[in-house]
Design an enzyme around this catalytic site. Sequence first.
Site, PDB file in Angstrom:
ATOM      1  N   ARG A 103       0.846  -1.194   0.000  1.00 16.10           N
ATOM      2  CA  ARG A 103       0.000   0.000   0.000  1.00 16.10           C
ATOM      3  C   ARG A 103       0.882   1.245   0.000  1.00 16.10           C
ATOM      4  O   ARG A 103       1.991   1.242   0.513  1.00 16.10           O
ATOM      5  CB  ARG A 103      -0.946   0.023   1.205  1.00 16.10           C
ATOM      6  CG  ARG A 103      -0.271   0.169   2.565  1.00 16.10           C
ATOM      7  CD  ARG A 103      -0.311   1.580   3.099  1.00 16.10           C
ATOM      8  NE  ARG A 103       0.501   1.747   4.284  1.00 16.10           N
ATOM      9  CZ  ARG A 103       1.756   2.153   4.240  1.00 16.10           C
ATOM     10  NH1 ARG A 103       2.359   2.416   3.105  1.00 16.10           N
ATOM     11  NH2 ARG A 103       2.441   2.305   5.357  1.00 16.10           N
ATOM     12  N   GLY A 135      11.066  -2.978   3.899  1.00 15.87           N
ATOM     13  CA  GLY A 135      11.675  -1.890   4.660  1.00 15.87           C
ATOM     14  C   GLY A 135      11.686  -0.590   3.884  1.00 15.87           C
ATOM     15  O   GLY A 135      12.632   0.194   3.973  1.00 15.87           O
ATOM     16  N   ASP A 191      -1.776  -0.011   7.929  1.00 19.16           N
ATOM     17  CA  ASP A 191      -1.170  -0.882   6.912  1.00 19.16           C
ATOM     18  C   ASP A 191      -2.023  -2.120   6.685  1.00 19.16           C
ATOM     19  O   ASP A 191      -2.366  -2.477   5.560  1.00 19.16           O
ATOM     20  CB  ASP A 191       0.236  -1.328   7.352  1.00 19.16           C
ATOM     21  CG  ASP A 191       1.199  -0.164   7.455  1.00 19.16           C
ATOM     22  OD1 ASP A 191       0.790   0.972   7.127  1.00 19.16           O
ATOM     23  OD2 ASP A 191       2.352  -0.392   7.867  1.00 19.16           O
ATOM     24  N   TYR A 226       9.960   5.580  16.175  1.00 17.66           N
ATOM     25  CA  TYR A 226       8.518   5.433  15.984  1.00 17.66           C
ATOM     26  C   TYR A 226       7.800   5.347  17.341  1.00 17.66           C
ATOM     27  O   TYR A 226       6.818   6.047  17.595  1.00 17.66           O
ATOM     28  CB  TYR A 226       8.222   4.180  15.140  1.00 17.66           C
ATOM     29  CG  TYR A 226       6.772   4.037  14.733  1.00 17.66           C
ATOM     30  CD1 TYR A 226       6.364   4.364  13.441  1.00 17.66           C
ATOM     31  CD2 TYR A 226       5.799   3.577  15.630  1.00 17.66           C
ATOM     32  CE1 TYR A 226       5.032   4.243  13.056  1.00 17.66           C
ATOM     33  CE2 TYR A 226       4.477   3.460  15.255  1.00 17.66           C
ATOM     34  CZ  TYR A 226       4.097   3.786  13.971  1.00 17.66           C
ATOM     35  OH  TYR A 226       2.789   3.661  13.604  1.00 17.66           O
TER      36      TYR A 226
HETATM   37  P1  ADP Z   1       7.828  -2.390   5.393  1.00 18.97           P
HETATM   38  O1  ADP Z   1       6.632  -3.063   5.957  1.00 18.97           O
HETATM   39  O2  ADP Z   1       7.664  -0.914   5.277  1.00 18.97           O
HETATM   40  O3  ADP Z   1       8.286  -2.975   4.094  1.00 18.97           O
HETATM   41  P2  ADP Z   1       9.033  -3.396   7.796  1.00 18.97           P
HETATM   42  O4  ADP Z   1      10.343  -3.118   8.438  1.00 18.97           O
HETATM   43  O5  ADP Z   1       7.800  -3.142   8.555  1.00 18.97           O
HETATM   44  O6  ADP Z   1       9.034  -2.598   6.408  1.00 18.97           O
HETATM   45  O7  ADP Z   1       8.965  -4.910   7.340  1.00 18.97           O
HETATM   46  C1  ADP Z   1      10.022  -5.504   6.595  1.00 18.97           C
HETATM   47  C2  ADP Z   1      10.294  -6.881   7.151  1.00 18.97           C
HETATM   48  O8  ADP Z   1       9.183  -7.772   6.827  1.00 18.97           O
HETATM   49  C3  ADP Z   1      11.502  -7.561   6.493  1.00 18.97           C
HETATM   50  O9  ADP Z   1      12.688  -7.216   7.182  1.00 18.97           O
HETATM   51  C4  ADP Z   1      11.159  -9.035   6.658  1.00 18.97           C
HETATM   52  O10 ADP Z   1      11.452  -9.482   7.957  1.00 18.97           O
HETATM   53  C5  ADP Z   1       9.650  -9.058   6.501  1.00 18.97           C
HETATM   54  N1  ADP Z   1       9.265  -9.326   5.099  1.00 18.97           N
HETATM   55  C6  ADP Z   1       8.565  -8.513   4.298  1.00 18.97           C
HETATM   56  N2  ADP Z   1       8.382  -9.063   3.069  1.00 18.97           N
HETATM   57  C7  ADP Z   1       8.984 -10.262   3.096  1.00 18.97           C
HETATM   58  C8  ADP Z   1       9.156 -11.326   2.134  1.00 18.97           C
HETATM   59  N3  ADP Z   1       8.658 -11.244   0.895  1.00 18.97           N
HETATM   60  N4  ADP Z   1       9.835 -12.423   2.531  1.00 18.97           N
HETATM   61  C9  ADP Z   1      10.348 -12.511   3.773  1.00 18.97           C
HETATM   62  N5  ADP Z   1      10.215 -11.549   4.712  1.00 18.97           N
HETATM   63  C10 ADP Z   1       9.560 -10.438   4.387  1.00 18.97           C
HETATM   64 MG    MG Z   2       5.867  -2.733   7.874  1.00 19.15          MG
END
Ligand code: ADP
Ligand code: MG
Length: 333
Positions: free
Chosen positions: A12, A103, A149, A197
Amino acid sequence: MSETLRVHAPGRVNLIGEHTDHTGGLVFPMAIDRGTTLTYTTADDVIELTSDGAPGALSISLPFEGNPDTVEPHWGAYIAAMAAEIGATQGMRGHVVSDIPSGAGLSSSAALECAIGLALGFDGTSLELSQAAQRAEHRATGVPTGIMDQLSIASGVAGHATLIDCHSLDVTPYAVPDDIDVVVKFIVHRTLEGSEYGDRVAECQRAEDEIGPLRLASVDDVERITDDIAQRRARHVVTENQRVRDFAAALSRGGYDEVGRIMTEGHASLRDDFDVSTPQMDAAVESINAQSGVFGTRMTGGGFGGCIVAICEPGALTDGWVVAPSAGARHIN
Ligand code: ADP
Ligand code: MG
């Protein structure tokens, strides 16, 4: 052999309404045509998962009753936490593919949680799915993030952005016209774990201790706050809630200059009052805003890095992803 199944959860982009969800305020996100797809077969009482986007192979037994923090690989914490939240006993074996940068403020974590929930057989409403996913996120990361989210990803509507009231949890779809582009540009990775945060959530709480719920407060109420930092945080939240209302109205009547002005003001508020931008994000916003055909630009997501979002005339920006408003998390074939 059991049948191969697939679920998809979009990422999103938040168009306006940042850092308002954790005070029960208003947000205006849009589920996008980038997302996370999980291909799987059902299994008895295990989850075995790999991902294109992260190293390692996850293997956990159900029901999961441990501490997600101890799960290896680390990204498995989100899976284990979601399994625990929905009390999953029926497992699966699968593989995750995603074209959301993780991330980056496009909610790859919430997309993963929602996809896992569906694959584990969760069959409640989209609101219930989002609430379970939000609790899973808290359990996995310890960061007290709001509902935006997960709810925008669970309840996305094709062709629409959604105005979400994070107090009543009402979701109102707004058509996104096709005579504008929504463009997302990835600037830099960040993580909310270990970021400020949680401090911002606490600072908003301090403001609420003085003047009551920020979602009901006026700019005059904010003037009465004695703590300077809490006052600035509150000013952001109160003016941002108004920006969401104004943005929705301007978008509906095709007032794109106003839409853009509101986005750019929202960025300034995140930078000056909420202190979640960075010089790199500010420079990116300024440089996009200077391009012809751009109505407005802002950082999007929790801050400290991530992506910027711009609204512009069709074709005006070629640097970034033109994203389309998409349906929410679902089973696909
Ligand atoms: P955002 O939600 O903004 O992308 P976050 O820090 O909240 O960032 O979440 C990212 C984390 O979510 C990654 O470090 C990982 O642990 C997990 N993650 C997200 N997408 C995947 C994926 N496709 N495969 C494995 N882990 C994932
Ligand atoms: Mg996130």
